[in-house]
Design a protein around this motif. Structure first.
Motif, PDB file in Angstrom:
ATOM      1  N   UNK A  96       0.712  -1.167   0.124  1.00 49.05           N
ATOM      2  CA  UNK A  96       0.096   0.134   0.023  1.00 49.05           C
ATOM      3  C   UNK A  96       0.872   1.073   0.039  1.00 49.05           C
ATOM      4  N   UNK A  97       0.375   2.673   0.018  1.00 47.64           N
ATOM      5  CA  UNK A  97       1.174   3.748  -0.216  1.00 47.64           C
ATOM      6  C   UNK A  97       2.201   3.504  -1.229  1.00 47.64           C
ATOM      7  N   UNK A  98       3.103   4.385  -1.227  1.00 44.05           N
ATOM      8  CA  UNK A  98       4.040   4.354  -2.449  1.00 44.05           C
ATOM      9  C   UNK A  98       3.740   5.607  -3.470  1.00 44.05           C
ATOM     10  N   UNK A  99       4.428   5.862  -4.227  1.00 47.45           N
ATOM     11  CA  UNK A  99       4.221   6.636  -5.452  1.00 47.45           C
ATOM     12  C   UNK A  99       3.367   6.222  -6.686  1.00 47.45           C
ATOM     13  N   UNK A 100       2.636   6.904  -7.160  1.00 47.06           N
ATOM     14  CA  UNK A 100       1.711   6.394  -8.150  1.00 47.06           C
ATOM     15  C   UNK A 100       2.147   7.362  -9.431  1.00 47.06           C
ATOM     16  N   UNK A 101       2.250   6.428 -10.609  1.00 46.36           N
ATOM     17  CA  UNK A 101       2.465   7.328 -11.828  1.00 46.36           C
ATOM     18  C   UNK A 101       1.072   6.750 -12.896  1.00 46.36           C
ATOM     19  N   UNK A 111       0.229  11.519 -14.720  1.00 49.94           N
ATOM     20  CA  UNK A 111       0.292  12.251 -13.620  1.00 49.94           C
ATOM     21  C   UNK A 111       1.064  11.573 -12.187  1.00 49.94           C
ATOM     22  N   UNK A 112       1.726  12.329 -11.935  1.00 48.05           N
ATOM     23  CA  UNK A 112       2.552  11.502 -10.582  1.00 48.05           C
ATOM     24  C   UNK A 112       1.689  12.057  -9.223  1.00 48.05           C
ATOM     25  N   UNK A 113       1.656  10.982  -8.429  1.00 45.76           N
ATOM     26  CA  UNK A 113       1.117  11.029  -7.089  1.00 45.76           C
ATOM     27  C   UNK A 113       1.911  10.502  -6.130  1.00 45.76           C
ATOM     28  N   UNK A 114       2.668  11.289  -5.334  1.00 42.11           N
ATOM     29  CA  UNK A 114       3.385  10.545  -4.300  1.00 42.11           C
ATOM     30  C   UNK A 114       2.758  10.009  -3.278  1.00 42.11           C
ATOM     31  N   UNK A 115       3.416   9.234  -2.424  1.00 47.97           N
ATOM     32  CA  UNK A 115       2.839   8.505  -1.291  1.00 47.97           C
ATOM     33  C   UNK A 115       3.814   7.926  -0.282  1.00 47.97           C
ATOM     34  N   UNK A 116       3.243   7.537   0.726  1.00 49.01           N
ATOM     35  CA  UNK A 116       4.205   7.035   2.073  1.00 49.01           C
ATOM     36  C   UNK A 116       5.005   5.859   1.874  1.00 49.01           C
ATOM     37  N   UNK A 117       5.721   5.516   2.369  1.00 50.03           N
ATOM     38  CA  UNK A 117       6.585   4.361   2.610  1.00 50.03           C
ATOM     39  C   UNK A 117       5.721   3.180   3.115  1.00 50.03           C
TER      40      UNK A 117
END
Length: 379
Positions: A96-101, A111-117
């Motif tokens: 779960x989390x993490x970055x999403x392209x 579109x780039x969506x940052x997320x947590x570790x």
């Protein structure tokens, strides 16, 4: 503790980032020589890559930062991390989390969506030393940030033979749900060998640099599965394809003159059996839960040299026959791993890639064929 590079298996090298380590399945010189977006995205997904160590710890945590590619309007299963303790699957952790392209297939916009570790936790291991294998996700790239354990960890090397395999997205693991369930991982675990997986989605194109990577890699067994990407990208005509495969094998043989080498032709794929590429996404499937692929070529062009899977199987078999002086070169018809009857029983969900259940079947069949009896990799 920071992640130590000597704990990693199945990589070409690791990149030091501001967060930790990013595993790469292809060396920097390839990434610099040919920085193709598709190739770079696929080699950064650590298909077949494992952290392997021994420890007396009862609790282990791996902190990672995944990055996934998502398609607007089409939900794709998240990657997983599989943890084995002494050969038994102990944890299957959904990321779960993490970055999403995010890519909009209709417009091509990204579109780039940052997320947590993300933290993967193993707890309650019994007393004593254990061999731990942590299979990293095959379908998301990761940065490895930190390893936590309540006892020291040490690199482990069983000395098992090393199998190097190159192929397309099917070998990469498309549609498999977990990293140890991609068919090369299934086969490697059954056979008790170490895997270096060079399955690269959309990128098994008889590229000379891949042949050089294999030439320079340690290997006890080598397999190469070629054809489907050449067809669905409409990348070559027959006149160019056959000499290119000869050259690919010649380069591998420059570094491994006697290593058992298996050339595998394409698995069954109904859309391209008799119809050339290019392949394309079916527009009617965009925005649905299941994107599907179609062939857009014209069967009437086959006499002009355009390639289908049936043509490629015929030509690869003939090519191996003409290299009969190489006693350690072998040929496997890919339909022996997954053929027309299998596609009826276990349909290709997207028209191109095997289902999760089919990955298990293909891996089991390959292990039985290649690593037992009179198989080319039998010990």
């Amino acid at each position: 503790m920071p992640i130590r590079p000597d704990l990693l298996r199945g990589v070409a090298e690791v990149e030091v980032t501001s967060r930790g380590l990013r595993p790469h399945r292809l060396p920097a010189w390839v990434r610099e020589q040919f920085p193709d977006g598709q190739l770079l995205a696929m080699e950064a997904q650590p298909s077949g890559v494992r952290l392997v160590f021994r420890t007396a710890a009862s609790s282990i945590e791996l902190v990672s930062r995944p990055t996934r590619i998502a398609y607007a309007g089409a939900e794709r299963p998240r990657g997983r991390i599989d943890v084995y303790a002494d050969g038994e699957l102990t944890v299957r952790d959904v990321l779960d989390g993490g970055d999403r392209i995010e890519i909009d297939l209709a417009t091509g916009q990204t579109t780039f969506h940052p997320g947590p570790a993300h933290t993967t936790t193993v707890s309650g291991l019994p007393a004593g030393r254990h061999r731990i294998e942590v299979w990293l996700p095959h379908n998301e790239s990761v940065e490895l940030i930190e390893l936590r354990a309540d006892a020291p960890v040490e690199p482990d090397d069983t000395g098992a033979p090393l199998w190097v395999h190159h192929g397309s997205s099917i070998s990469h693991g498309s549609n498999a749900l977990a990293p140890s369930d991609i068919w090369p991982a299934v086969a490697a675990r059954r056979a008790g060998v170490e895997l270096r997986n060079l399955g690269l989605g959309g990128s098994a194109l008889v590229d000379p640099f891949l042949a050089r990577v294999i030439r320079d890699a340690p290997a006890d067994y080598i397999s190469v599965k070629l054809g489907i990407n050449v067809v669905n990208l409409d990348a070559m005509r027959l006149r160019a394809f056959v000499p290119a495969v000869h050259g690919f094998l010649d380069t591998i043989r420059d570094g491994h003159p006697d290593v058992p080498l298996l050339l595998i032709s394409p698995l069954f794929c109904g859309i391209h059996e008799d119809t050339p590429g290019p392949g394309a996404i079916d527009p009617a499937s965009i925005g649905t839960d299941q994107v599907r692929f179609v062939a857009t070529g014209t069967p009437a062009d086959v006499p002009l040299g355009r390639l289908t899977l049936q043509v490629i199987r015929r030509e690869l078999r003939s090519l191996v026959d003409r290299r009969a002086a190489d006693k350690n070169l072998h040929y496997l018809d890919g339909t022996a791993l997954s053929g027309p009857a299998d596609a009826v029983e276990l349909p290709l969900p997207d028209g191109l890639h095997p289902s999760p259940e089919a990955h298990q079947r293909i891996g089991a069949r390959f292990a039985e064929y290649a690593f037992t009896g009179a198989g080319p990799f039998a010990r």
